[in-house]
Motif scaffolding. Structure first.
Motif, mmCIF file in Angstrom:
data_model
loop_
_atom_site.group_PDB
_atom_site.id
_atom_site.type_symbol
_atom_site.label_atom_id
_atom_site.label_comp_id
_atom_site.label_asym_id
_atom_site.label_seq_id
_atom_site.Cartn_x
_atom_site.Cartn_y
_atom_site.Cartn_z
ATOM 1 N N TRP A 294 -8.267 -1.305 7.821
ATOM 2 C CA TRP A 294 -8.362 -2.128 6.616
ATOM 3 C C TRP A 294 -8.376 -1.255 5.357
ATOM 4 O O TRP A 294 -7.832 -1.612 4.317
ATOM 5 C CB TRP A 294 -9.642 -2.972 6.704
ATOM 6 N N GLN A 295 -8.975 -0.085 5.465
ATOM 7 C CA GLN A 295 -9.104 0.789 4.302
ATOM 8 C C GLN A 295 -7.749 1.228 3.760
ATOM 9 O O GLN A 295 -7.648 1.638 2.611
ATOM 10 C CB GLN A 295 -9.942 2.016 4.665
ATOM 11 N N LYS B 198 -12.216 5.383 10.415
ATOM 12 C CA LYS B 198 -12.601 4.474 9.345
ATOM 13 C C LYS B 198 -14.051 4.656 8.896
ATOM 14 O O LYS B 198 -14.541 3.874 8.097
ATOM 15 C CB LYS B 198 -12.428 3.022 9.819
ATOM 16 N N VAL C 237 -12.286 8.061 3.981
ATOM 17 C CA VAL C 237 -12.488 6.721 3.432
ATOM 18 C C VAL C 237 -13.440 6.766 2.238
ATOM 19 O O VAL C 237 -13.241 6.077 1.237
ATOM 20 C CB VAL C 237 -12.997 5.738 4.509
ATOM 21 N N SER D 271 0.824 -1.204 0.000
ATOM 22 C CA SER D 271 0.000 0.000 0.000
ATOM 23 C C SER D 271 0.862 1.259 0.000
ATOM 24 O O SER D 271 0.526 2.248 -0.643
ATOM 25 C CB SER D 271 -0.960 -0.008 1.190
ATOM 26 N N MET E 163 -6.880 -1.664 1.360
ATOM 27 C CA MET E 163 -7.942 -2.292 0.554
ATOM 28 C C MET E 163 -7.644 -2.232 -0.946
ATOM 29 O O MET E 163 -8.086 -3.094 -1.697
ATOM 30 C CB MET E 163 -9.298 -1.662 0.851
ATOM 31 N N THR F 127 -11.407 8.030 -0.618
ATOM 32 C CA THR F 127 -10.539 6.941 -1.086
ATOM 33 C C THR F 127 -11.335 5.967 -1.942
ATOM 34 O O THR F 127 -10.907 5.582 -3.036
ATOM 35 C CB THR F 127 -9.948 6.152 0.109
ATOM 36 N N TYR F 128 -12.482 5.582 -1.426
ATOM 37 C CA TYR F 128 -13.327 4.631 -2.147
ATOM 38 C C TYR F 128 -13.700 5.186 -3.523
ATOM 39 O O TYR F 128 -13.576 4.500 -4.540
ATOM 40 C CB TYR F 128 -14.584 4.319 -1.335
ATOM 41 N N ALA G 263 -5.205 7.081 1.254
ATOM 42 C CA ALA G 263 -5.205 6.059 2.301
ATOM 43 C C ALA G 263 -3.992 6.218 3.211
ATOM 44 O O ALA G 263 -4.080 6.021 4.425
ATOM 45 C CB ALA G 263 -5.232 4.669 1.673
ATOM 46 N N MET H 53 -18.968 -2.721 3.157
ATOM 47 C CA MET H 53 -17.942 -2.212 2.258
ATOM 48 C C MET H 53 -17.271 -3.325 1.448
ATOM 49 O O MET H 53 -17.002 -3.149 0.266
ATOM 50 C CB MET H 53 -16.905 -1.428 3.048
ATOM 51 N N SER I 71 -5.470 7.269 -5.055
ATOM 52 C CA SER I 71 -6.307 6.823 -3.952
ATOM 53 C C SER I 71 -5.458 6.265 -2.804
ATOM 54 O O SER I 71 -5.750 6.498 -1.625
ATOM 55 C CB SER I 71 -7.277 5.777 -4.468
ATOM 56 N N PHE J 261 -17.421 4.910 7.263
ATOM 57 C CA PHE J 261 -17.761 4.793 5.845
ATOM 58 C C PHE J 261 -19.232 4.426 5.632
ATOM 59 O O PHE J 261 -19.997 5.229 5.106
ATOM 60 C CB PHE J 261 -16.846 3.749 5.178
#
Lengths: 309, 295
Positions: B139-140, A241, A262, A48, B143, A265-266, A282, B230, A278, A243
């Motif tokens: 976790w994000q 977190k 988040v 990541s 992901m 990011t999504y 994160a 999610m 993205s 969301f």
């Protein structure tokens, strides 16, 4: 493994061999979980960071971006708004949830009838799915005809807030929903900690003439600091977190009033397929969580009391 | 408060001070119950309103004052939701994922937790630190690499992606390790002397002794998978694969003004969790009390 075993066998006495076979037995216990955990959690964690320095749309060649992604964040309005909103959300949710859960725990930690019943009821919203919780909250707080505003109008509030439909009230509404949902969970942790406080402390304080507030302030609060510390960390991490609740309640709106990191990011990853960019968002999220957690650990010495009672 | 009360009732000499103390105790007690009940109402009313609204006509959902018990309950709302969208498919998909992931999680976690708690081996502490550290990372944060990995494995839009991602959690290992550690070593050593292998000890001693812990993880995991939103949102795109939470969201978006139907669908989505929760709530409470960590 087989050859390694043989060489060691030749080189060392049976004690070494026993330790090796003990190791192998232990690894065999761990392997099924470790394999999945390493491939699907550890490897992605390692990647990541790297991905945040890349340009990648998921289809074309991946290319080095250096700090481009992070520089682009500075000029990304939505990112800046999402960052501010996330801090707003965390700043609202964490202290409120802690205060409410402590209040509930103290209330329940008395000799009362039906304690299990109340505990179950307070905890229940936490196991209910966020989608269901979000949709019922939206209906209850429906601006024009929802029961909450109807009630406010009968109580004489002429212009009740438009809740999740208004730019100013959307975030407080989301915070309220999340406090309502989470306080029962943290109450259980506080309750466990309260039950660990020896009753004799309260009794001797009573003999010395302390009132209820003094007992709370000088016995309960200090002895609960380890639990408070733990809860503050868990709650901070989980608040960053956020969301589901926001996606279903407001989808980041109205406008961008409840867009959070988040969600951003999504959207950039799975709607716009900017995987590198993205990932840099994160990483900011990760850095924030880490910095705040480290600060919390650093401050721990100043206010957490691990006493030997 | 209680000590004050017992002291009062015990003291034979009913002095003025004692009797006023008694009265104050009673008042506090009454206030406590009033507060407890008001808070319970605050927690439950949204769900009661949900149930009540689910039995109304759309036009009556927002009628004020609230009619808590509908005069003409619309039971067919509960039939309609199954025909508007493939609700049954969503329920079955969620059920399938919940059972498979929970089983794999409990099996592999308890296996690994036994080694972390009771066996001495090279690299144990370092490995455990990696497990623990990963719990602290949201976790994000990872992901996206996970998604890319799944795409490379051609598992996106397949249930297998979610199974692989959620079956091997550090959380399960951590939770069970905390329980296993409290089992006295003497019992295990006695079994070793009797010639039982580590596998034998795990199956015949550790597992039977830690039924509450296993139940706790089972419930945590099942509730997590059932409620997860999610994960399925990212990985499942075909309608035939979607889970109950995605289905519920789809319903809300497609029939946004069918308020009663939305409430009925929401309530149905809550039923399995409510049943599980009421049946095993003691495990929830003990589980959190022991580890304080959620899935």
């Amino acid at each position: 493994m087989g050859t390694m075993k043989l060489t060691l066998k030749a080189a060392s006495p049976s004690k070494r061999r026993r330790q090796l076979s003990k190791n192998l037995v232990a690894y065999s216990f761990i392997l099924p979980n470790l394999l999945g955990f390493a491939i699907f959690t550890l490897v992605p964690i390692a990647f990541s960071l790297g991905l945040s320095f890349m340009h990648w749309d998921g289809a074309n060649e991946i290319s080095w971006a250096g700090l481009d992604n992070f520089k682009a964040l500075r000029d990304d309005d939505t990112f800046n708004i999402a960052l501010k909103n996330t801090l707003w959300y965390v700043g609202g949710t964490v202290p409120l949830t802690m205060a409410c859960s402590l209040g509930l725990a103290v209330l329940l930690n008395q000799p009362i009838r039906g304690r299990n019943f109340f505990r179950t009821v307070y905890f229940f919203p936490y196991v209910a799915s966020l989608v269901a919780v979000a949709v019922v909250w939206n209906m209850l707080f429906f601006p024009s005809a929802g029961p909450v505003n109807e009630l406010l109008r009968t109580l004489g509030v002429d212009n009740p807030p438009r809740w999740s439909a208004s730019v100013d009230w959307a975030m407080p509404t989301v915070v309220m929903a999340s406090v309502w949902r989470g306080m029962g969970y943290y109450m259980v942790i506080y309750l466990a900690a309260l039950q660990g406080i020896p009753q004799i402390l309260y009794e001797s304080a009573s003999i010395e003439g302390a009132n209820a507030w003094q007992k709370f302030r000088h016995i309960t609060v200090p002895l609960l600091t380890p639990a408070t510390f733990f809860i503050s960390i868990m709650l901070t991490i989980s608040s960053f977190k956020v969301f589901d609740l926001i996606l279903v309640m407001t989808n980041g709106g109205p406008g961008r009033a409840t867009n959070v990191l988040v969600l951003h990011t999504y959207n950039t990853a799975f709607r716009q397929f900017k995987f590198g960019y993205s990932s840099s968002i994160a990483m900011v999220l990760f850095a924030l969580v880490m910095i705040i957690t480290v600060i919390q650990f650093y401050m721990e010495k100043r206010w957490v009391e691990y006493s030997q009672v | 408060m209680d000590t004050q009360l017992t002291q009062t009732s015990l003291s034979k000499s009913a002095t003025r001070a004692a009797s006023s103390g008694f009265r104050r105790g009673t008042i506090t007690k009454v206030l406590t119950y009033v507060l407890l009940i008001a808070l319970a109402a605050l927690m439950l009313l949204p769900f009661i309103w949900m149930a009540s609204a689910s039995l109304k006509l759309d036009k009556d959902v927002f009628r004020f004052p609230i009619e808590w018990i509908p005069q003409d309950p619309q039971w067919e709302n509960y039939r309609t939701i199954w025909t508007r969208i493939p609700f049954m498919t969503f329920v079955m998909n969620s059920l399938k994922l919940t059972v498979i992931i929970t089983f794999l999680q409990v099996a592999t976690s308890s296996f690994a937790a036994y080694a972390f708690a009771k066996l001495d081996f090279r690299g144990r502490d370092l490995l455990f630190l990696a497990y623990l550290g990963s719990i602290a990372i949201p976790w994000q944060v990872y992901m996206i690499p996970q998604f890319i990995l799944m795409r490379e494995l051609d598992l996106v839009d397949k249930h297998m992606s979610l199974i692989l991602l959620q079956a091997f959690t550090a959380f399960g290992v951590f939770l069970l390790r905390q329980f296993f550690i409290s089992v006295p070593n003497e019992i295990l050593d006695a079994a070793r002397i009797d010639g039982l292998s580590e596998y034998g000890i795990y199956f015949r001693i550790m597992l039977p002794l830690s039924k509450p812990a296993l139940a706790t993880l089972t419930i945590f995991s099942a509730v997590f998978v059932w409620n997860d939103f999610m994960g399925p949102l990212i990985y499942l795109h075909s309608e035939s694969l979607k889970t109950i939470q995605l289905g519920l969201r789809m319903f809300i978006q497609q029939y946004s003004t069918d308020y009663a139907l939305i409430m009925a669908a929401s309530l149905v989505s809550l039923v399995p969790v409510v049943v599980l929760f009421l049946a095993f709530q003691r495990f929830f409470v003990e589980g959190i009390g022991t580890t304080g960590i959620k899935g």
